[in-house]
Enzyme design. Structure first.
Site, PDB file in Angstrom:
ATOM      1  N   ASP A  82       0.806  -1.271   0.125  1.00 19.84           N
ATOM      2  CA  ASP A  82       0.008   0.215  -0.046  1.00 19.84           C
ATOM      3  C   ASP A  82       0.910   1.263  -0.011  1.00 19.84           C
ATOM      4  O   ASP A  82       2.042   1.320   0.259  1.00 19.84           O
ATOM      5  CB  ASP A  82      -0.931  -0.183   1.375  1.00 19.84           C
ATOM      6  CG  ASP A  82      -0.329  -0.051   2.559  1.00 19.84           C
ATOM      7  OD1 ASP A  82       0.726  -0.890   2.576  1.00 19.84           O
ATOM      8  OD2 ASP A  82      -0.619   0.252   3.621  1.00 19.84           O
ATOM      9  N   GLU A 142      -0.748  -2.229   5.301  1.00 23.58           N
ATOM     10  CA  GLU A 142       0.336  -1.888   6.343  1.00 23.58           C
ATOM     11  C   GLU A 142       0.158  -0.635   7.121  1.00 23.58           C
ATOM     12  O   GLU A 142       0.418  -0.495   8.137  1.00 23.58           O
ATOM     13  CB  GLU A 142       1.905  -2.224   5.983  1.00 23.58           C
ATOM     14  CG  GLU A 142       2.950  -2.203   6.847  1.00 23.58           C
ATOM     15  CD  GLU A 142       3.238  -0.947   7.635  1.00 23.58           C
ATOM     16  OE1 GLU A 142       3.691  -0.882   8.868  1.00 23.58           O
ATOM     17  OE2 GLU A 142       3.267   0.043   6.774  1.00 23.58           O
ATOM     18  N   GLU A 143      -0.031   0.494   6.401  1.00 20.26           N
ATOM     19  CA  GLU A 143      -0.144   1.775   6.722  1.00 20.26           C
ATOM     20  C   GLU A 143      -1.296   2.341   7.628  1.00 20.26           C
ATOM     21  O   GLU A 143      -1.250   3.210   8.367  1.00 20.26           O
ATOM     22  CB  GLU A 143      -0.104   2.964   5.661  1.00 20.26           C
ATOM     23  CG  GLU A 143       1.278   2.557   4.806  1.00 20.26           C
ATOM     24  CD  GLU A 143       2.361   3.409   5.431  1.00 20.26           C
ATOM     25  OE1 GLU A 143       2.390   3.799   6.660  1.00 20.26           O
ATOM     26  OE2 GLU A 143       3.534   3.050   4.911  1.00 20.26           O
ATOM     27  N   HIS A 372       7.598   8.920   4.145  1.00 16.97           N
ATOM     28  CA  HIS A 372       6.447   9.615   4.697  1.00 16.97           C
ATOM     29  C   HIS A 372       6.652  11.115   4.380  1.00 16.97           C
ATOM     30  O   HIS A 372       6.092  12.055   5.136  1.00 16.97           O
ATOM     31  CB  HIS A 372       6.112   9.171   6.369  1.00 16.97           C
ATOM     32  CG  HIS A 372       5.456   7.903   6.468  1.00 16.97           C
ATOM     33  ND1 HIS A 372       4.600   7.562   7.113  1.00 16.97           N
ATOM     34  CD2 HIS A 372       5.935   6.671   6.005  1.00 16.97           C
ATOM     35  CE1 HIS A 372       4.226   6.311   7.195  1.00 16.97           C
ATOM     36  NE2 HIS A 372       5.286   5.761   6.569  1.00 16.97           N
TER      37      HIS A 372
END
Length: 402
Positions: A82, A142-143, A372
């Site tokens: 993702d 996962e995020e 990020h």
């Protein structure tokens, strides 16, 4: 194949792995929305001759198995798929074409490297070059957790992705490590991450008559100060943890005593004992301060990811194997546990495993481009390094333990 021969074989697929990564980077999808990413993974696996494929695991997860035809154990290799809700600011030939969405954490590289590993593992399995089986785990989400508070890793575990595995491994790009190197960490590697929302309640009044109200903003300020003392006074100085309040909203005008303040934040820890202490003390301190100042507080605590821990023996094997495949120069010193969280921890707490940190920082860059962020980038020379590590470690584990 010997380990150096595995590295040489992976190098011949570097262009293909790079193109896979760039395709995924152009077409990022958010957590729980990885439909096209999963479809691309399935098409690619099928083009490599891999037929035992299961879709829809933990959402859009894809699981494939490679059987050597020889008796032995089974290992799992995991990659996440993702992307993040970030507008990319990097201008290149494969900039994200999905506005507001970006592979800003390297999951495109993780997926491409596992596909590259799958190609070589399939060739080796067809020749019976290792015993047992290998399970390829392409994980969604996962995020971000879903509405039930579950991430893709947790959902896949609940749906049986670890059944039959003797070992599981994964890796993550590391902007702190120079490209061409891999860092190996024994024991704890990532933090447990829990989130909270506090609603502090007082009683509204005119700002000129504070004695007629209960000031929720004053209570919130005291809570902020109070929770910062939990780690320093309730946790041993030989341990570590953190509590961060990252969002606070309250009040409507400068001359009104606010009736309500909302605060959100995160609690991080590295052991179950410290995690329990922080959560217990957090409730006690916030409740006590609010009551002492004539208010109340409602707690919304959401259990997140557990702390991740690498099995020492498996990590020793992984480092020894990568050294044999890529040479001493590929070994980066351990960089210690990080306070970031990773839902690979749901897997490694059930099955012994290891999680590698893959260097992606170019020596030509003055500073790393951190994950990020809108400017995140990797040196793509990391791709054959990471794919080689996945193949060599999985094969070596099976050869030694089957």
């Amino acid at each position: 194949m010997t380990h150096p021969e595995i590295a040489q074989r992976i190098c011949r697929s570097t262009d293909r792995i790079t193109e896979w990564r760039r395709h995924l980077h152009r077409h990022p999808e958010l957590s729980h929305q990885e439909k096209e990413t999963a479809a691309f993974v399935v098409r690619t696996l099928e083009s490599l001759g891999i037929r035992q494929i299961t879709t829809g695991v933990g959402g859009y997860g894809v699981v494939a198995e490679i059987d050597s035809g020889r008796p032995g154990k089974m290992v799992g290799i995991r990659a996440d798929m993702d992307a993040l809700p970030i507008q990319e600011e990097v201008v290149c030939d494969f900039t994200s074409e999905n506005p507001g969405v970006m592979h800003s954490c390297g999951h495109d590289a993780h997926t491409a490297m596992l596909l590259g590993a799958a190609e070589v593992l399939k060739e080796m399995a067809d020749r019976g070059e290792f015993p047992g089986k290998i399970r390829l785990i392409f994980q969604p989400a996962e995020e971000k957790m879903n509405a039930e508070g579950k991430s893709g890793g947790r959902l896949m575990v609940e749906q049986g992705v670890l059944e039959g595995l003797s070992m599981v491994m994964g890796q993550h790009v590391s902007p702190a490590v120079e490209v061409g190197k891999i860092s190996f960490q024994r024991g704890c590697i990532t933090a447990a991450s829990d989130s909270f929302e506090l609603v502090v309640r007082g009683r509204a009044s005119h700002g000129a008559q504070p004695h007629l109200g209960v000031d929720s903003i004053t209570i919130a300020a005291a809570i902020i100060q109070g929770v910062q003392q939990i780690v320093s006074r309730a946790v041993s100085p030989m341990e570590s943890g953190l509590i961060t309040i990252g969002s606070i909203h309250g009040g409507t005008a400068g001359n009104i005593i606010a009736e309500e303040v909302r605060m959100r934040g995160t609690i991080r820890s590295f052991t179950p004992e410290v995690r329990d202490t922080l959560l217990t003390e957090f409730r006690r301190v916030t409740t006590g301060i609010a009551e002492a100042l004539r208010g109340t507080v409602d707690h919304g605590l959401l259990e997140g990811y557990p702390a991740g821990s690498n099995d020492i023996a498996i990590t020793d094997l992984a480092e020894e194997t990568v050294r044999a495949a890529l040479g001493d120069a590929a070994i980066n010193p351990p960089i210690g546990p990080g306070a970031g969280a990773e839902d690979f921890a749901f897997m490694s707490r059930e099955v012994p495993g290891t999680f590698l940190r893959l260097g992606v920082k170019s020596p030509e860059w003055e500073k790393p481009f951190n994950a990020h962020t809108p400017l995140f980038r990797i040196d793509e020379r990391c791709l054959p390094v990471g794919a080689t590590a996945l193949v060599a470690v999985a094969v070596e584990y099976l050869r030694r333990n089957s």
